[in-house]
Scaffold this active site. Structure first.
Site, mmCIF file in Angstrom:
data_model
loop_
_atom_site.group_PDB
_atom_site.id
_atom_site.type_symbol
_atom_site.label_atom_id
_atom_site.label_comp_id
_atom_site.label_asym_id
_atom_site.label_seq_id
_atom_site.Cartn_x
_atom_site.Cartn_y
_atom_site.Cartn_z
ATOM 1 N N GLY A 1 0.772 -1.237 0.000
ATOM 2 C CA GLY A 1 0.000 0.000 0.000
ATOM 3 C C GLY A 1 0.801 1.283 0.000
ATOM 4 O O GLY A 1 0.327 2.306 0.492
ATOM 5 N N MET B 1 -4.081 -6.877 -7.120
ATOM 6 C CA MET B 1 -3.550 -7.978 -7.921
ATOM 7 C C MET B 1 -4.630 -8.976 -8.331
ATOM 8 O O MET B 1 -4.469 -10.183 -8.137
ATOM 9 C CB MET B 1 -2.441 -8.688 -7.145
ATOM 10 N N HIS C 1 0.462 1.161 -13.244
ATOM 11 C CA HIS C 1 1.250 0.007 -13.675
ATOM 12 C C HIS C 1 2.731 0.411 -13.705
ATOM 13 O O HIS C 1 3.071 1.482 -14.207
ATOM 14 C CB HIS C 1 0.791 -0.462 -15.068
HETATM 15 C C1 GAR Z 1 3.177 -1.107 -7.472
HETATM 16 O O1 GAR Z 1 4.459 -1.076 -8.014
HETATM 17 C C2 GAR Z 1 2.131 -1.135 -8.570
HETATM 18 O O2 GAR Z 1 2.468 -0.350 -9.676
HETATM 19 C C3 GAR Z 1 2.113 -2.590 -8.932
HETATM 20 O O3 GAR Z 1 2.215 -3.259 -7.693
HETATM 21 C C4 GAR Z 1 2.924 -2.437 -6.756
HETATM 22 C C5 GAR Z 1 2.073 -2.278 -5.515
HETATM 23 O O4 GAR Z 1 2.773 -1.631 -4.485
HETATM 24 N N1 GAR Z 1 0.935 -2.945 -9.678
HETATM 25 C C6 GAR Z 1 0.921 -3.821 -10.673
HETATM 26 O O5 GAR Z 1 1.885 -4.461 -11.023
HETATM 27 C C7 GAR Z 1 -0.428 -3.994 -11.342
HETATM 28 N N2 GAR Z 1 -0.272 -4.658 -12.610
HETATM 29 P P1 GAR Z 1 2.061 -0.942 -3.264
HETATM 30 O O6 GAR Z 1 1.086 -1.943 -2.648
HETATM 31 O O7 GAR Z 1 3.197 -0.614 -2.306
HETATM 32 O O8 GAR Z 1 1.342 0.306 -3.746
#
Ligand code: GAR
Length: 203
Positions: free
Chosen positions: A16, A95, A114
């Site tokens: 998050g 996800m 993304h």
């Molecule tokens: C982030 O890097 C986001 O861009 C990626 O997951 C991470 C979540 O981090 N999302 C994807 O890959 C979606 N295809 P967070 O929970 O610390 O925000």
């Protein structure tokens, strides 16, 4: 006169840090046309839930395994969003791929961050650290992040903002992920959230 604000829901699955960037942006007034009203996680152990609670934002946990199929899982999310009169849905490290039924229900009201410059390293199977591993494997010298509308094609909706980040010679997937978050994701996700919130309340 106090203008109406867009009601925002943030959907999360993990740490998050993007949710935190949104909360910080709201506190600083970068996000002023919308207000984060709800955080939904599909993972009861997501640290993002604690970040939301600390910021006094309502949370809901809706896990796929509590439902018979994808459709009833998504219907439960839709119910929660509608009960809270949500105008804009922000996917911040969520996800789970959403079906066409879900995305068309909220057409032009779902945005996602993304961690690459779409159309590179995106689509089914490209998420989280995997994206950065593939970018390093390919040897790209520039990567970045994209915020886009969500439609039925994974990472295929209209692009709202992008920001490029240089790849360094000694980068690991982890170091690259951190830099892309800090220099790109945590900036363009709040900026895009404000932009789209503003558009929604001006309608
Ligand atoms: C982030 O890097 C986001 O861009 C990626 O997951 C991470 C979540 O981090 N999302 C994807 O890959 C979606 N295809 P967070 O929970 O610390 O925000």
């Amino acid at each position: 006169m106090q203008e109406r604000k867009a009601n925002i829901a943030v959907l999360v699955s993990g740490g998050g840090t993007n949710l935190q960037a949104l909360i910080n942006a709201q506190n600083k007034g970068v996000i002023k046309s919308g207000e984060i009203k709800l955080v939904i996680s599909n993972n009861s152990g997501a640290y993002a839930l604690q970040r939301a609670e600390k910021a006094n934002i309502k949370t809901a946990v809706i896990t796929k395994k509590s439902f018979a199929d994808q459709q009833s899982f998504e219907d439960a999310i839709i119910d929660e969003l509608e009960e809270n009169k949500i105008d804009l849905i922000v996917l911040a490290g969520f996800m789970s791929i959403l079906s066409e039924k879900f995305t068309s229900h909220f057409k032009n009201r779902i945005i996602n961050v993304h961690p690459s410059l779409i159309p590179s390293f995106c689509g089914q199977g490209f998420y989280g650290l995997r994206v950065h591993e593939e970018a390093l494997k390919k040897g790209v010298k520039v990567t970045g992040a994209t915020v886009h509308f969500v439609n039925e094609i994974p990472d295929g909706g209209e692009i709202i903002m992008q920001k490029a980040v240089n790849v360094l010679d000694n980068d690991t997937p982890e170091s690259l992920q951190k830099r892309v978050m800090r220099l790109a994701e945590w900036k363009i996700l709040p900026q895009s959230t404000e932009l789209i919130s503003k558009k929604l309340i001006e309608r």
